[in-house]
Design an enzyme around this catalytic site. Sequence first.
Site, PDB file in Angstrom:
ATOM      1  N   HIS A  88       0.750  -1.100  -0.070  1.00  0.00           N
ATOM      2  CA  HIS A  88      -0.111   0.105   0.038  1.00  0.00           C
ATOM      3  C   HIS A  88       0.748   1.227  -0.023  1.00  0.00           C
ATOM      4  CE1 HIS A  88       0.265   1.117   4.420  1.00  0.00           C
ATOM      5  NE2 HIS A  88       0.437  -0.345   4.537  1.00  0.00           N
ATOM      6  N   ASP A  90      -0.561   4.344   0.746  1.00  0.00           N
ATOM      7  CA  ASP A  90      -0.795   5.529   1.956  1.00  0.00           C
ATOM      8  C   ASP A  90      -0.224   5.294   3.209  1.00  0.00           C
ATOM      9  OD1 ASP A  90      -2.444   3.207   1.776  1.00  0.00           O
ATOM     10  OD2 ASP A  90      -3.519   3.809   3.445  1.00  0.00           O
ATOM     11  N   GLU A 153      -5.127   1.421   2.894  1.00  0.00           N
ATOM     12  CA  GLU A 153      -4.984   0.255   4.059  1.00  0.00           C
ATOM     13  C   GLU A 153      -5.212   0.859   5.286  1.00  0.00           C
ATOM     14  OE1 GLU A 153      -2.678  -2.413   6.363  1.00  0.00           O
ATOM     15  OE2 GLU A 153      -2.420  -0.213   6.147  1.00  0.00           O
ATOM     16  N   GLU A 154      -4.637   2.004   5.454  1.00  0.00           N
ATOM     17  CA  GLU A 154      -4.463   2.822   6.953  1.00  0.00           C
ATOM     18  C   GLU A 154      -5.914   3.199   7.197  1.00  0.00           C
ATOM     19  OE1 GLU A 154      -2.154   2.374   8.497  1.00  0.00           O
ATOM     20  OE2 GLU A 154      -0.548   2.037   7.668  1.00  0.00           O
TER      21      GLU A 154
END
Length: 470
Positions: A88, A90, A153-154
């Site tokens: 990811h 982010d 993802e976060e």
Amino acid sequence: MTQINWTEEVNKRKEQLIKDTQEFLRIKSVLDEENATPEAPLGKGVQEALQYMLKKGEKDGYSVKDVEHLAGHIEMGSGEDMLGILCHVDVVPEGDGWSSDPYGAEIRNGKIFARGVLDDKGPTMAAYYAMNIVKELGLPLSKRVRMILGTDEESEWRCVDTYFKHEEMPTLGFAPDADFPIIFAEKGIWDFYMKQAPNLEDGFAEVTVKQFESGRRFNMVPDFAKAVLETNEASSDIQAAFEVFLAKHELKGEAKEEGNAIVLELQGVSAHGMEPKNGVNAGLYLSLFLNKLPLSKHAKDYFAFVVKYLLDDSRGNSFGIAYNDEETGDVTLNVGLLRYSKANGGQIGVNLRYPVSYNYETASTKLKEVLKGCHFTLETLSHSKPHHVKSDSFLVQTLSKVYEGQTGEKAELIAIGGGTYARSLEAGVAFGPLFPGREDIAHQKDEYMYIDDLLKATALYAEAIYELAK
């Protein structure tokens, strides 16, 4: 076939790998929905990071695809089966207190310092270079190798949900987004709000909480909290009491007057929500102070609830939902968001992580009962079930062989409270980048990664890709 020296192949590309990693880290890819556009649904920085990787893949001769600007992939090889590498782009917000620019990617003492260098941009670049090594050596593969790039993802995993609506599921895969040796089990993750309704008819109070807020993300321990108070008491009394409170708990903060209001600010220590004990929750401690003041009943109910059920209890004991199993450990409960105002009522955002053998339905029912008795309601935002891959699977056995061969250490299998993209695959594990004994400072200030570890991870990923896809 000639034995491949994977470390040597990485060292040939070392300078460019470091340079590209720094360039990638300098993109501030934090979720920014306020400034979203159709071309950048999660904000300009996140989109810039996604396009950076896709353009790099295209330039290097891979097949690339942008999936609704929420995800993308970089692919090589052919075959019916597919090896997925789930990454990811982010990062969580940088927070305060850095000793250098969080997006400067400065190198000091053999380490790169930047938000996202461990989670997950450093390992993403390592895995990309690992693909390059396999491709440039012309090694024969029987599977396609696809790096899947997420952008959310976060937060809410909208990227994964969108991606797999349009694209096929890899046969097997790994996420370079946790620890070495191998993460074969991940806890369930449940994000929810505990909500107190507003009460505009609430009676007189000597101290009125106009606004209280702490935290930015469910999966981070809040490192800052702020309350704006109006009072009929002498403001100096509250300020003095706050100074005593800070000293007693060895905390940093400040009380100041702004117009007719008193503003209280308290600093905590940020940490990843999977282990709240690693941080100091600013919101919980400021709630403890506010609960001692002569507030209205409505405000008192909120802060008393926070103190009774959440302060110094990250295991759910107060709610009667604590649990532990040998394989995946404790239930953990992180209070990531706290909000209170008379007009909007109180909100508490919780990130709860639970073991593989935990009964989620029973815990949910019990929690709702406790909340109902305290005049709170429960609102689920997201729920991801636990994930577990058998230790005798081809995937785990192959990665174990690669890890042991390169490091000379036993590939211990680990279960974690963190959630990686590996859980979106039926046969997926997390593999690195954090080596045993290294400090885990993901989501904290001054996040860093040793350059040596970046290179070692790249060599492991290169051999892993070859062994899994040959």
